[in-house]
Design a protein around this motif. Structure first.
Motif, PDB file in Angstrom:
ATOM      1  N   GLY A  38       0.785  -1.231   0.000  1.00 31.39           N
ATOM      2  CA  GLY A  38       0.000   0.000   0.000  1.00 31.39           C
ATOM      3  C   GLY A  38       0.812   1.272   0.000  1.00 31.39           C
ATOM      4  N   ASN A  39       2.134   1.185  -0.211  1.00 29.34           N
ATOM      5  CA  ASN A  39       2.974   2.390  -0.152  1.00 29.34           C
ATOM      6  C   ASN A  39       2.785   3.335  -1.336  1.00 29.34           C
ATOM      7  N   VAL A  40       1.950   2.958  -2.295  1.00 30.78           N
ATOM      8  CA  VAL A  40       1.503   3.877  -3.346  1.00 30.78           C
ATOM      9  C   VAL A  40      -0.023   3.928  -3.273  1.00 30.78           C
ATOM     10  N   GLY A  41      -0.554   5.102  -2.994  1.00 28.05           N
ATOM     11  CA  GLY A  41      -1.996   5.240  -2.859  1.00 28.05           C
ATOM     12  C   GLY A  41      -2.690   5.207  -4.210  1.00 28.05           C
ATOM     13  N   HIS A  42      -3.921   4.685  -4.231  1.00 27.03           N
ATOM     14  CA  HIS A  42      -4.685   4.651  -5.484  1.00 27.03           C
ATOM     15  C   HIS A  42      -4.986   6.065  -5.960  1.00 27.03           C
ATOM     16  N   LEU A  43      -5.462   6.906  -5.053  1.00 28.09           N
ATOM     17  CA  LEU A  43      -5.673   8.314  -5.378  1.00 28.09           C
ATOM     18  C   LEU A  43      -5.170   9.233  -4.270  1.00 28.09           C
ATOM     19  N   LEU A  44      -5.312   8.828  -3.035  1.00 28.79           N
ATOM     20  CA  LEU A  44      -4.993   9.718  -1.925  1.00 28.79           C
ATOM     21  C   LEU A  44      -3.750   9.248  -1.179  1.00 28.79           C
ATOM     22  N   GLN A  45      -3.881   8.968   0.099  1.00 26.55           N
ATOM     23  CA  GLN A  45      -2.709   8.727   0.947  1.00 26.55           C
ATOM     24  C   GLN A  45      -2.176   7.292   0.822  1.00 26.55           C
ATOM     25  N   ASP A 519     -20.876  12.086   2.617  1.00 28.71           N
ATOM     26  CA  ASP A 519     -19.522  12.409   3.054  1.00 28.71           C
ATOM     27  C   ASP A 519     -18.540  11.404   2.479  1.00 28.71           C
ATOM     28  N   GLU A 520     -17.720  11.865   1.549  1.00 29.26           N
ATOM     29  CA  GLU A 520     -16.681  11.078   0.876  1.00 29.26           C
ATOM     30  C   GLU A 520     -17.241  10.004  -0.037  1.00 29.26           C
ATOM     31  N   GLY A 560     -22.338   5.966 -14.284  1.00 29.71           N
ATOM     32  CA  GLY A 560     -23.093   6.977 -15.020  1.00 29.71           C
ATOM     33  C   GLY A 560     -22.210   8.004 -15.697  1.00 29.71           C
ATOM     34  N   ARG A 561     -20.927   7.778 -15.687  1.00 30.07           N
ATOM     35  CA  ARG A 561     -19.950   8.705 -16.263  1.00 30.07           C
ATOM     36  C   ARG A 561     -18.596   8.010 -16.286  1.00 30.07           C
ATOM     37  N   ARG A 562     -17.595   8.655 -16.822  1.00 31.86           N
ATOM     38  CA  ARG A 562     -16.272   8.065 -16.842  1.00 31.86           C
ATOM     39  C   ARG A 562     -15.659   8.089 -15.437  1.00 31.86           C
ATOM     40  N   LYS A 563     -14.727   7.165 -15.211  1.00 35.42           N
ATOM     41  CA  LYS A 563     -14.128   7.075 -13.878  1.00 35.42           C
ATOM     42  C   LYS A 563     -13.431   8.365 -13.485  1.00 35.42           C
ATOM     43  N   TRP A 564     -12.723   8.988 -14.428  1.00 35.90           N
ATOM     44  CA  TRP A 564     -11.995  10.206 -14.070  1.00 35.90           C
ATOM     45  C   TRP A 564     -12.955  11.312 -13.663  1.00 35.90           C
ATOM     46  N   GLN A 565     -14.143  11.343 -14.259  1.00 37.77           N
ATOM     47  CA  GLN A 565     -15.138  12.337 -13.857  1.00 37.77           C
ATOM     48  C   GLN A 565     -15.657  12.042 -12.451  1.00 37.77           C
ATOM     49  N   PHE A 566     -15.897  10.760 -12.181  1.00 38.03           N
ATOM     50  CA  PHE A 566     -16.389  10.374 -10.859  1.00 38.03           C
ATOM     51  C   PHE A 566     -15.353  10.685  -9.791  1.00 38.03           C
ATOM     52  N   TRP A 567     -14.113  10.270 -10.021  1.00 37.78           N
ATOM     53  CA  TRP A 567     -13.080  10.432  -8.999  1.00 37.78           C
ATOM     54  C   TRP A 567     -12.649  11.890  -8.831  1.00 37.78           C
ATOM     55  N   ALA A 568     -12.906  12.726  -9.817  1.00 37.52           N
ATOM     56  CA  ALA A 568     -12.631  14.149  -9.643  1.00 37.52           C
ATOM     57  C   ALA A 568     -13.482  14.726  -8.519  1.00 37.52           C
ATOM     58  N   LYS A 569     -14.630  14.121  -8.283  1.00 40.69           N
ATOM     59  CA  LYS A 569     -15.516  14.556  -7.196  1.00 40.69           C
ATOM     60  C   LYS A 569     -15.438  13.659  -5.977  1.00 40.69           C
ATOM     61  N   PHE A 570     -15.163  12.362  -6.183  1.00 41.19           N
ATOM     62  CA  PHE A 570     -15.178  11.394  -5.085  1.00 41.19           C
ATOM     63  C   PHE A 570     -13.842  10.641  -5.021  1.00 41.19           C
ATOM     64  N   PRO A 571     -12.744  11.337  -4.701  1.00 41.47           N
ATOM     65  CA  PRO A 571     -11.441  10.659  -4.675  1.00 41.47           C
ATOM     66  C   PRO A 571     -11.294   9.662  -3.546  1.00 41.47           C
ATOM     67  N   ASP A 572     -12.157   9.734  -2.518  1.00 40.46           N
ATOM     68  CA  ASP A 572     -12.103   8.756  -1.425  1.00 40.46           C
ATOM     69  C   ASP A 572     -12.782   7.446  -1.792  1.00 40.46           C
ATOM     70  N   ALA A 573     -13.656   7.477  -2.789  1.00 44.40           N
ATOM     71  CA  ALA A 573     -14.463   6.308  -3.135  1.00 44.40           C
ATOM     72  C   ALA A 573     -13.703   5.429  -4.123  1.00 44.40           C
ATOM     73  N   THR A 574     -12.625   4.828  -3.638  1.00 45.62           N
ATOM     74  CA  THR A 574     -11.785   3.973  -4.478  1.00 45.62           C
ATOM     75  C   THR A 574     -12.092   2.501  -4.198  1.00 45.62           C
ATOM     76  N   GLY A 575     -11.409   1.625  -4.928  1.00 46.37           N
ATOM     77  CA  GLY A 575     -11.705   0.201  -4.788  1.00 46.37           C
ATOM     78  C   GLY A 575     -13.117  -0.109  -5.255  1.00 46.37           C
ATOM     79  N   LEU A 576     -13.495   0.477  -6.381  1.00 46.96           N
ATOM     80  CA  LEU A 576     -14.886   0.387  -6.835  1.00 46.96           C
ATOM     81  C   LEU A 576     -15.221  -0.982  -7.422  1.00 46.96           C
ATOM     82  N   VAL A 577     -16.399  -1.475  -7.034  1.00 55.01           N
ATOM     83  CA  VAL A 577     -17.056  -2.594  -7.702  1.00 55.01           C
ATOM     84  C   VAL A 577     -18.491  -2.135  -7.900  1.00 55.01           C
TER      85      VAL A 577
END
Length: 727
Positions: A38-45, A519-520, A560-577
């Motif tokens: 986990g020493n490289v974060g998917h989007l955040l820490q 929230d997140e 409902g949109r591309r991943k980059w659009q989603f994560w631009a607003k929800f960077p905490d919501a990673t590990g998506l299924v």
């Protein structure tokens, strides 16, 4: 000859199998820890390769952006708090620092770095310096080996406000200040350097003679005084025996990680498991010093015969981290809860994120209430229950529910108690309550469902200690989530102050992180935040069949949109299924909800898929912010095969064990064991179960059964038994 060859064919594989088995048996649990996971974060820490003793104040890691960074800025003496910055720093180098860059950053080679929980070493490749470190409790020990014929220099610096002072030719003290908190250090070199302090005394340059190849530096910190720091050093490291401190630390970690023993599984699964267990020992940390501690909660020194612990993010840790500790070390958990009580007595509020230097009112909810109830019902009573309840109740009645604010009530809190939900602003309406955080917003749905759970825990605690009026009132309040359940959408939905549903896209609206309403995470996550009354949530959704359909769809619903659009607003919501976010704490319990609607085989399917997909043995192997133990504790529970869906209820639900056998050595002398019959890596589905030799037809067992030393036997297969567990 043919018979001889046949014999060889039979014997050689047997020898090979024996050799492999013997090697595996000799491998200790601590050998499976991989701090790089986990020493490289998917989007955040990212996670950090932290070197420390379990739950102790000295925490060291090389300061760098993440594992992809090939330069180290410095090595800290310790941390302020988890992800809150570093205290002091040391960096060796050769040559004139005015003409070189080593005083800013040093290049290292990943393959020449060793990180163990109790020992660190790296090779600073440009200047050819080997750097080593071993931790104590309040002390640390660095060893620098320089190349022959080079200049030998070491820089010490302060990250915030503070200064160094010279005590003797080889002894130094320093103080660093941050947010009304001081940390002191006392340190010694094993050689006498030529030293120069900069004009502000914030840097100390130490130069050593050409005949000195190895320089050792030992130090201790104190939150009380420089004098106490010196005492801490003399108590912990009275001599210069680096190897002894290293060996002692290894023994401490071996004892900690040997408490849970596993058989079977792959090498990678064992590394993921024991690394997760190691990370659960990062926090909280003990800052007591010889029967005293300094508290930032009243800025006083206190005498106490109990250790005082800080650094907890209870929005995360109430779900998994505290419940795991209640099994493995209930005495330690009791000390931590008493620390919460002490912080309440000292500050006037039960803390939310009790850091070293302050209570950080981060996120939302008063989830320490849930932890206190959970501990009480699990027989952990060695804390001031009366005072704890007083603090829990005061937070519920007098403090604001606004996220990231730690003050008294606002008009929004009064509205909540009167109307049973936290109101959202109308679309386009300007915020008119001054104390609403400019970025964190109202989080109206998240606030309502969180405090419904908190109030349930407060009500249940009131019932436990005989406060009937409080029980009746807060039990009613615990149903407030119903006021935001929108049946036609099957989601928790924001209402304005007039009681009208807002017209929103629950996948995407609400600003950054959906914080106007959630929230997140978005509305698809918060639909399931009713851990304290899952049967009622099932009823709201139209019964078990509809509940299962909604749960299935969560994992299948598109963004409902591309991943980059989603994560631009929800960077905490990673590990998506689908819309499910494995990388954020509110999602942890969701895969286990199938157990409540008569389809536990789907829990088994989902959990094993999520573990296999998102918790790999590599630098990307944590799908979101690990948060110093919470996500790791989820991994520990889930890989063992059970999970505390509702902290506050002393019950565990069964998932799908990764290992052939798991044994937990309990502090009371008993053992809890999970054994698998017909074990195989693909055999994730439970066919039948026994608890202590008796047939178990439901996917539950109690904390009491665990503590009594139960044995859970599971017959597994690669195809589901859709009838097991739905009695």
């Amino acid at each position: 000859m043919k018979n001889y060859l046949k014999l060889i064919v039979l014997i050689v594989p047997a020898i090979f199998l024996f050799a492999c088995t013997s090697t595996e048996e000799k491998k200790a649990n601590i050998d499976y820890v991989n701090p790089y996971i986990g020493n490289v974060g998917h989007l955040l820490q990212p996670t950090r390769p932290t070197v420390q003793l379990p739950n102790q104040a000295i925490r060291m890691y090389p300061v760098r952006a993440d594992h992809l960074d090939d330069q180290i800025s410095f090595f800290p003496f310790t941390l302020v708090s988890h992800r809150q910055g570093e205290l002091f720093g040391i960096l060796p180098g050769t040559g004139n620092p005015d003409n070189n860059t080593w005083n800013k950053r040093q290049t290292y080679d990943h393959d020449l770095e060793v990180v163990l929980p109790w020992y660190y070493s790296t090779y600073l490749i440009n200047d050819e310096i080997e750097t080593e470190f071993v931790p104590g409790e309040k002390a640390g020990f660095f060893r620098f080996t320089f190349p022959e014929g080079s200049e030998r220099k070491i820089k010490l610096h302060i990250n915030n406000e503070g200064k160094f002072e010279k005590v003797s030719d080889s002894e130094f003290t320093g103080v660093e200040s941050f947010e009304d908190m001081n940390v002191y250090f006392y340190g010694e070199f094993n050689q006498k350097p030529i030293t120069v302090l900069d004009e502000a005394n914030k840097c100390l340059w130490a130069s050593f003679g050409e005949n000195i190849q190895t320089v050792e530096f030992k130090y201790a910190i104190s939150f009380i005084s420089s004098k106490q720091a010196k005492k801490n050093l003399n108590d912990e490291i009275p001599d210069w025996d680096f190897e002894k401190l290293k060996t002692d630390g290894q023994k401490v970690w071996k004892n900690a990680l040997d408490q849970i023993k596993v058989k079977g599984g792959t090498e990678a699964q064992k590394r993921a498991f024991y690394t997760a267990l190691y990370r659960t020992c990062e926090r909280m940390v003990n800052i007591s010093e010889n029967g005293s501690y300094y508290s930032a909660y009243d800025h006083q020194e206190h005498s106490s015969d109990r250790d005082f612990y800080v650094d907890d993010w209870v929005w995360d840790s109430y779900l998994t981290h505290h419940p795991l500790r209640m099994i493995l070390n209930p005495e330690l958990e009791a000390d931590m809860l008493q620390s919460y009580v002490s912080m309440y007595e000292q500050s006037g509020w039960m803390p939310q994120f009790p850091l070293l230097h302050k209570d950080n009112p981060a996120m939302h909810g008063f989830h320490s209430t849930i932890v206190f109830l959970d501990a009480y019902r699990k027989g952990i009573l060695n804390f001031d229950i009366k005072k704890a309840y007083e603090g829990m109740r005061k937070n519920a009645t007098d403090a604001t529910m606004l996220p990231w604010v730690n003050e008294g009530k606002t008009e929004l809190d009064d509205f909540y108690r009167k109307n049973g939900y936290f109101p959202a602003l109308k679309i386009g309406e300007e915020e008119f309550v001054d104390r609403v955080h400019g970025f964190e917003k109202r989080q109206s749905v998240a606030i309502t469902v969180a405090h419904s759970y908190d109030d349930w825990a407060l009500a249940e605690m009131a019932r436990e200690i005989g406060k009937t009026d409080d029980y009746n009132y807060f039990s009613k309040e615990s149903k407030n989530y119903r006021n935001l359940y929108r049946a036609d959408k099957k989601l928790m939905w924001p209402k304005d102050a007039d009681g009208n549903w807002l017209d929103i896209d629950p996948k995407f609206d609400g600003g950054p992180g959906g914080r106007d309403y959630y929230d997140e995470n978005n509305g698809y996550t918060y639909a399931w935040q009713v851990q304290h009354d899952i049967p009622d949530l099932i009823r709201l959704m139209g019964g078990k069949k509809k509940f299962i359909e909604n749960l299935d769809q969560l994992f299948r619903e598109d963004l409902g949109r591309r991943k980059w659009q989603f994560w631009a607003k929800f960077p905490d919501a990673t590990g998506l299924v689908g819309q499910y976010s494995m990388g954020n704490e509110p999602s942890f319990h969701i895969p286990y909800l199938y157990n409540y609607a008569d389809q536990p085989w789907k829990t088994q399917k989902r959990i094993r898929f999520l573990l296999d997909t998102w918790f790999q043995d590599n630098i990307f192997g944590i799908p979101g912010d690990e948060d110093g133990g919470a996500m790791s504790a989820f991994v520990v529970f889930s890989m063992m095969g059970f999970y505390p869906v509702t902290p506050g209820l002393p019950v565990y639900t069964i998932g799908s064990p990764v290992f052939e056998e798991v044994t937990i050595d309990l502090p009371n002398g008993n053992t809890f064991t999970i054994k698998i019959d017909n074990y195989g890596l693909k055999n994730k589905y439970i066919q039948s179960a026994k608890l202590n030799g008796k047939v178990l037809d439901t996917p539950w067992f109690t904390h009491k059964e665990l503590l009594n030393g139960a044995t859970l036997e599971l017959l597994m297969d690669e195809y589901p038994n859709k009838n097991w567990g739905n009695k």
